[in-house]
Design an enzyme around this catalytic site. Structure first.
Site, PDB file in Angstrom:
ATOM      1  N   TRP A  29       0.827  -1.218   0.000  1.00 51.70           N
ATOM      2  CA  TRP A  29       0.000   0.000   0.000  1.00 51.70           C
ATOM      3  C   TRP A  29       0.856   1.260   0.000  1.00 51.70           C
ATOM      4  O   TRP A  29       1.813   1.348   0.759  1.00 51.70           O
ATOM      5  CB  TRP A  29      -0.870  -0.006   1.256  1.00 51.70           C
ATOM      6  CG  TRP A  29      -1.544   1.301   1.520  1.00 51.70           C
ATOM      7  CD1 TRP A  29      -1.038   2.371   2.207  1.00 51.70           C
ATOM      8  CD2 TRP A  29      -2.847   1.689   1.065  1.00 51.70           C
ATOM      9  NE1 TRP A  29      -1.945   3.391   2.212  1.00 51.70           N
ATOM     10  CE2 TRP A  29      -3.060   3.002   1.521  1.00 51.70           C
ATOM     11  CE3 TRP A  29      -3.847   1.050   0.322  1.00 51.70           C
ATOM     12  CZ2 TRP A  29      -4.240   3.698   1.263  1.00 51.70           C
ATOM     13  CZ3 TRP A  29      -5.019   1.741   0.071  1.00 51.70           C
ATOM     14  CH2 TRP A  29      -5.201   3.048   0.532  1.00 51.70           C
ATOM     15  N   ILE A  30       0.500   2.231  -0.841  1.00 51.99           N
ATOM     16  CA  ILE A  30       1.050   3.584  -0.656  1.00 51.99           C
ATOM     17  C   ILE A  30      -0.099   4.590  -0.690  1.00 51.99           C
ATOM     18  O   ILE A  30      -1.116   4.369  -1.331  1.00 51.99           O
ATOM     19  CB  ILE A  30       2.150   3.966  -1.676  1.00 51.99           C
ATOM     20  CG1 ILE A  30       1.598   4.308  -3.066  1.00 51.99           C
ATOM     21  CG2 ILE A  30       3.197   2.864  -1.800  1.00 51.99           C
ATOM     22  CD1 ILE A  30       2.648   4.974  -3.973  1.00 51.99           C
ATOM     23  N   ASN A  31       0.093   5.707   0.034  1.00 54.91           N
ATOM     24  CA  ASN A  31      -0.792   6.859  -0.178  1.00 54.91           C
ATOM     25  C   ASN A  31       0.032   8.125  -0.312  1.00 54.91           C
ATOM     26  O   ASN A  31       0.955   8.124  -1.149  1.00 54.91           O
ATOM     27  CB  ASN A  31      -1.995   6.912   0.768  1.00 54.91           C
ATOM     28  CG  ASN A  31      -1.732   6.892   2.241  1.00 54.91           C
ATOM     29  OD1 ASN A  31      -1.226   5.925   2.778  1.00 54.91           O
ATOM     30  ND2 ASN A  31      -2.109   7.934   2.939  1.00 54.91           N
ATOM     31  N   ASP A  32      -0.269   9.181   0.394  1.00 56.47           N
ATOM     32  CA  ASP A  32       0.258  10.515   0.087  1.00 56.47           C
ATOM     33  C   ASP A  32       1.752  10.586  -0.231  1.00 56.47           C
ATOM     34  O   ASP A  32       2.565  10.009   0.497  1.00 56.47           O
ATOM     35  CB  ASP A  32       0.074  11.440   1.301  1.00 56.47           C
ATOM     36  CG  ASP A  32      -1.262  11.292   1.970  1.00 56.47           C
ATOM     37  OD1 ASP A  32      -2.119  10.551   1.479  1.00 56.47           O
ATOM     38  OD2 ASP A  32      -1.433  11.930   3.027  1.00 56.47           O
ATOM     39  N   GLN A  48       3.582   7.634   2.171  1.00 55.49           N
ATOM     40  CA  GLN A  48       2.891   6.828   3.175  1.00 55.49           C
ATOM     41  C   GLN A  48       2.903   5.384   2.685  1.00 55.49           C
ATOM     42  O   GLN A  48       2.461   5.106   1.560  1.00 55.49           O
ATOM     43  CB  GLN A  48       1.454   7.331   3.339  1.00 55.49           C
ATOM     44  CG  GLN A  48       1.365   8.744   3.882  1.00 55.49           C
ATOM     45  CD  GLN A  48       1.592   8.790   5.379  1.00 55.49           C
ATOM     46  OE1 GLN A  48       0.698   8.476   6.140  1.00 55.49           O
ATOM     47  NE2 GLN A  48       2.790   9.174   5.806  1.00 55.49           N
ATOM     48  N   TRP A  56      -4.502   0.049   3.843  1.00 51.49           N
ATOM     49  CA  TRP A  56      -3.959   1.095   4.707  1.00 51.49           C
ATOM     50  C   TRP A  56      -3.721   0.547   6.116  1.00 51.49           C
ATOM     51  O   TRP A  56      -4.545  -0.195   6.646  1.00 51.49           O
ATOM     52  CB  TRP A  56      -4.947   2.282   4.764  1.00 51.49           C
ATOM     53  CG  TRP A  56      -4.355   3.439   5.495  1.00 51.49           C
ATOM     54  CD1 TRP A  56      -3.620   4.452   4.957  1.00 51.49           C
ATOM     55  CD2 TRP A  56      -4.391   3.673   6.906  1.00 51.49           C
ATOM     56  NE1 TRP A  56      -3.201   5.312   5.936  1.00 51.49           N
ATOM     57  CE2 TRP A  56      -3.666   4.856   7.146  1.00 51.49           C
ATOM     58  CE3 TRP A  56      -4.954   3.003   7.983  1.00 51.49           C
ATOM     59  CZ2 TRP A  56      -3.500   5.394   8.423  1.00 51.49           C
ATOM     60  CZ3 TRP A  56      -4.784   3.536   9.262  1.00 51.49           C
ATOM     61  CH2 TRP A  56      -4.064   4.719   9.480  1.00 51.49           C
ATOM     62  N   ARG A 157      -2.949  17.423  11.657  1.00 47.63           N
ATOM     63  CA  ARG A 157      -1.853  16.689  11.019  1.00 47.63           C
ATOM     64  C   ARG A 157      -1.320  17.312   9.733  1.00 47.63           C
ATOM     65  O   ARG A 157      -1.852  18.263   9.216  1.00 47.63           O
ATOM     66  CB  ARG A 157      -2.300  15.266  10.704  1.00 47.63           C
ATOM     67  CG  ARG A 157      -3.530  15.159   9.843  1.00 47.63           C
ATOM     68  CD  ARG A 157      -3.833  13.661   9.664  1.00 47.63           C
ATOM     69  NE  ARG A 157      -5.049  13.402   8.959  1.00 47.63           N
ATOM     70  CZ  ARG A 157      -6.239  13.194   9.518  1.00 47.63           C
ATOM     71  NH1 ARG A 157      -6.349  13.222  10.829  1.00 47.63           N
ATOM     72  NH2 ARG A 157      -7.308  12.957   8.781  1.00 47.63           N
ATOM     73  N   ASP A 158      -0.254  16.670   9.270  1.00 47.07           N
ATOM     74  CA  ASP A 158       0.354  16.900   7.952  1.00 47.07           C
ATOM     75  C   ASP A 158       1.122  18.219   7.866  1.00 47.07           C
ATOM     76  O   ASP A 158       0.790  19.121   7.066  1.00 47.07           O
ATOM     77  CB  ASP A 158      -0.699  16.826   6.833  1.00 47.07           C
ATOM     78  CG  ASP A 158      -1.535  15.553   6.910  1.00 47.07           C
ATOM     79  OD1 ASP A 158      -1.012  14.558   7.467  1.00 47.07           O
ATOM     80  OD2 ASP A 158      -2.684  15.542   6.439  1.00 47.07           O
ATOM     81  N   GLU A 208      -6.940  18.176   5.075  1.00 47.66           N
ATOM     82  CA  GLU A 208      -5.680  17.447   5.223  1.00 47.66           C
ATOM     83  C   GLU A 208      -4.628  18.018   4.274  1.00 47.66           C
ATOM     84  O   GLU A 208      -4.946  18.651   3.271  1.00 47.66           O
ATOM     85  CB  GLU A 208      -5.899  15.965   4.892  1.00 47.66           C
ATOM     86  CG  GLU A 208      -7.005  15.317   5.729  1.00 47.66           C
ATOM     87  CD  GLU A 208      -7.257  13.862   5.341  1.00 47.66           C
ATOM     88  OE1 GLU A 208      -7.050  12.988   6.190  1.00 47.66           O
ATOM     89  OE2 GLU A 208      -7.680  13.598   4.195  1.00 47.66           O
TER      90      GLU A 208
HETATM   91  C1  FRU Z   1      -4.387  11.936   3.547  1.00 48.56           C
HETATM   92  C2  FRU Z   1      -4.087  11.382   4.934  1.00 48.56           C
HETATM   93  C3  FRU Z   1      -3.305  12.374   5.764  1.00 48.56           C
HETATM   94  C4  FRU Z   1      -2.606  11.502   6.762  1.00 48.56           C
HETATM   95  C5  FRU Z   1      -2.300  10.268   5.937  1.00 48.56           C
HETATM   96  C6  FRU Z   1      -2.345   8.976   6.691  1.00 48.56           C
HETATM   97  O1  FRU Z   1      -4.578  10.922   2.616  1.00 48.56           O
HETATM   98  O2  FRU Z   1      -5.292  11.027   5.595  1.00 48.56           O
HETATM   99  O3  FRU Z   1      -4.085  13.383   6.355  1.00 48.56           O
HETATM  100  O4  FRU Z   1      -1.448  12.073   7.278  1.00 48.56           O
HETATM  101  O5  FRU Z   1      -3.255  10.240   4.884  1.00 48.56           O
HETATM  102  O6  FRU Z   1      -1.883   7.920   5.896  1.00 48.56           O
END
Ligand code: FRU
Length: 473
Positions: A29-32, A48, A56, A157-158, A208
């Site tokens: 899995w990857i995200n941001d 991420q 996730w 966050r972030d 976010e």
């Molecule tokens: C956005 C988010 C961020 C958080 C991260 C967690 O996609 O929800 O706000 O830091 O992903 O993986």
């Protein structure tokens, strides 16, 4: 001609949906995109990452680098949750260079009192080996929610940090009184921070991944409100309020494609942005990977005080076989293009004449046309659409139509399309973008065709198609 392969068997064997020139690690899995930074002649990007699977959870920071924005090398995991300190996830953040030292800020999440709703903390780490490994700072947590005094901020966050006139600034996203917001902070040493102001809020429950930066004479604020990513252009005033002059979308797709972008400035002074192309539209189609990053976009300001977004010119390095046509007169007759493939770039200049009807670009089209994704642009209304109704014979993926619209002034409009197996990114005159995912089932879904509407004439001043190579070529 091959018959459609049964979806059930596809789910095991057919991994044709893996993009080749959009960044993703081997699996999981990857995200941001996190902490993009240009350092010592290389672009670095973190992300991420769940090293244990394709859903996730268990969030670490993966790491990749590139010298040309196109070819990427994947490095070992850069940042791990410190379980002994109650940390479960390393949420999104940024990297800055402080007196030559790469310094990372991220949101530390635990469980119970340290959960993401009300227990988030902002942590810092530094690297002495070119960002391969990171040492968490002994002063952590650097920011806790006590910094807001009586003001209760949730989903905090972030961090996004930058330097301006000798001071460091940070924006964080969050939720105040049930409204999404962006909060601003300042520090002179990166360790001691003061809360300056809530600079903007809106009706969505939380905002976010804020980015705030100068672009020309203006400031640009970008955030992800749990739906299509928005920007505002204006001025960050000396009293730390934000005067908003215009706004728009970074991408129209939201959870159907593009979320949580992050950006850097490179040695050429370009503001370059990447987003996370979500796997949401794949539905329940299980694979051992999920999530990819968009192509890099270069941001600039238009004369209308709105953003312009162009694909980075380095992407031309991927171009292979090419077809170039000029003065193409389109009617409702479907015209097959003899450059085909799952990874393509299409560039069309549409004349804005009174008689012009919509133009339809069909991509990822099977030989019999049973599968196809239709990108259309209507010069009369400025409407742009990605129609996924026939993108897949499988009923697992999402099939809604995604739309946007642009101003159509002047003599022509440019439609720029990137196709990469399961990715479609459309730049509509560089004013508006729609990025989404499609999951054809047929290996012969590689054809391209174009047409206009019945009884009308649409002219393409120019029409180019390239086959594109991969990020590892
Ligand atoms: C956005 C988010 C961020 C958080 C991260 C967690 O996609 O929800 O706000 O830091 O992903 O993986």
């Amino acid at each position: 001609m091959r018959d459609a392969i049964e979806v059930k068997s596809l789910q095991k064997e057919f991994d044709w949906h893996r993009p080749v020139y959009h960044f993703m690690p081997e699996k999981n899995w990857i995200n941001d995109p996190n902490g993009p930074i240009y350092f010592n002649g290389e672009y670095h990007i973190f992300y991420q990452y769940n090293p244990n699977g394709a859903s996730w959870g268990n969030i670490h920071w993966g790491h990749a680098s590139s010298t040309d924005l196109v070819h990427w090398r994947v490095w070992p995991i850069a940042l791990f949750p410190s379980r002994e300190l109650g940390e479960e996830h390393c949420f999104s953040g940024c990297v800055v260079i402080n007196k030559g030292v790469p310094t990372l800020f991220y949101t530390s999440i635990g469980i119970g009192e340290r959960d993401q709703v009300s227990g988030a903390q902002q942590w810092m780490a530094t690297s002495e080996d070119g960002m391969l490994t990171w040492k968490k700072d002994k002063n952590n947590p650097i920011l806790t929610d006590s910094i807001h005094g009586e003001t209760v901020i949730k989903e905090w966050r972030d961090p996004f940090v930058w330097e301006d006139h000798g001071a460091w600034y940070m924006v964080l996203g969050g939720s105040h009184d049930g409204r999404g917001c962006v909060l601003l902070y300042r520090s002179h040493n990166l360790i001691d921070w003061e809360f300056l102001n809530k600079i903007m809020d809106g009706p969505e429950f939380t905002w976010e991944c804020p980015n705030l930066f100068r672009l020309g004479t203006k400031h640009v604020l970008i955030y992800s409100p749990g739906g299509p990513v928005r920007y505002h252009i204006g001025t960050l005033n000396d009293d730390f309020t934000f005067t908003d002059e215009s706004e728009g979308w970074i991408d129209r797709s939201g959870w159907e494609g593009y979320y949580a972008p992050n950006s850097l400035v490179d040695y050429k002074g370009r503001r370059i942005m990447w987003g996370w192309l979500t796997e949401n539209p794949r539905g329940k189609w299980e694979k051992d990977w999920a999530g990819v990053h968009s192509i890099p976009r270069i941001l600039s300001l238009g004369d209308d005080n709105r953003l312009r977004m162009h694909p980075a010119e380095e992407l031309t390095l991927l171009r292979r076989n090419h077809l170039h046509l000029t003065d193409l007169q389109l009617t409702d007759q479907e015209m097959d293009i003899n450059i085909k493939g799952p990874s393509l770039e299409i560039l069309a200049q549409v004349q804005l004449i009174d008689s012009a009807s919509a133009v339809y670009f069909k991509v990822l089209r099977s030989v019999d046309g049973e599968e196809e994704t239709v990108i259309s642009f209507d010069p009369q209304t400025g409407k742009i659409a990605i129609d996924r109704e026939k993108s897949s014979l499988s009923d697992l993926p999402h099939k809604t139509i995604l739309t946007g619209s642009i101003n159509t002034e002047g003599e022509f409009v440019t439609i720029h399309i990137f196709v990469d197996h399961s990715v479609i990114e459309v730049f509509a005159d560089y004013q508006e973008c729609i990025s989404t995912r499609v999951y054809p089932t047929r290996e012969n879904a590689v054809n391209v065709s174009i047409h206009g509407d019945i009884g009308k004439l649409t002219i393409l001043n120019s029409f180019d198609v390239w086959e594109l190579g991969s990020m590892t070529d």
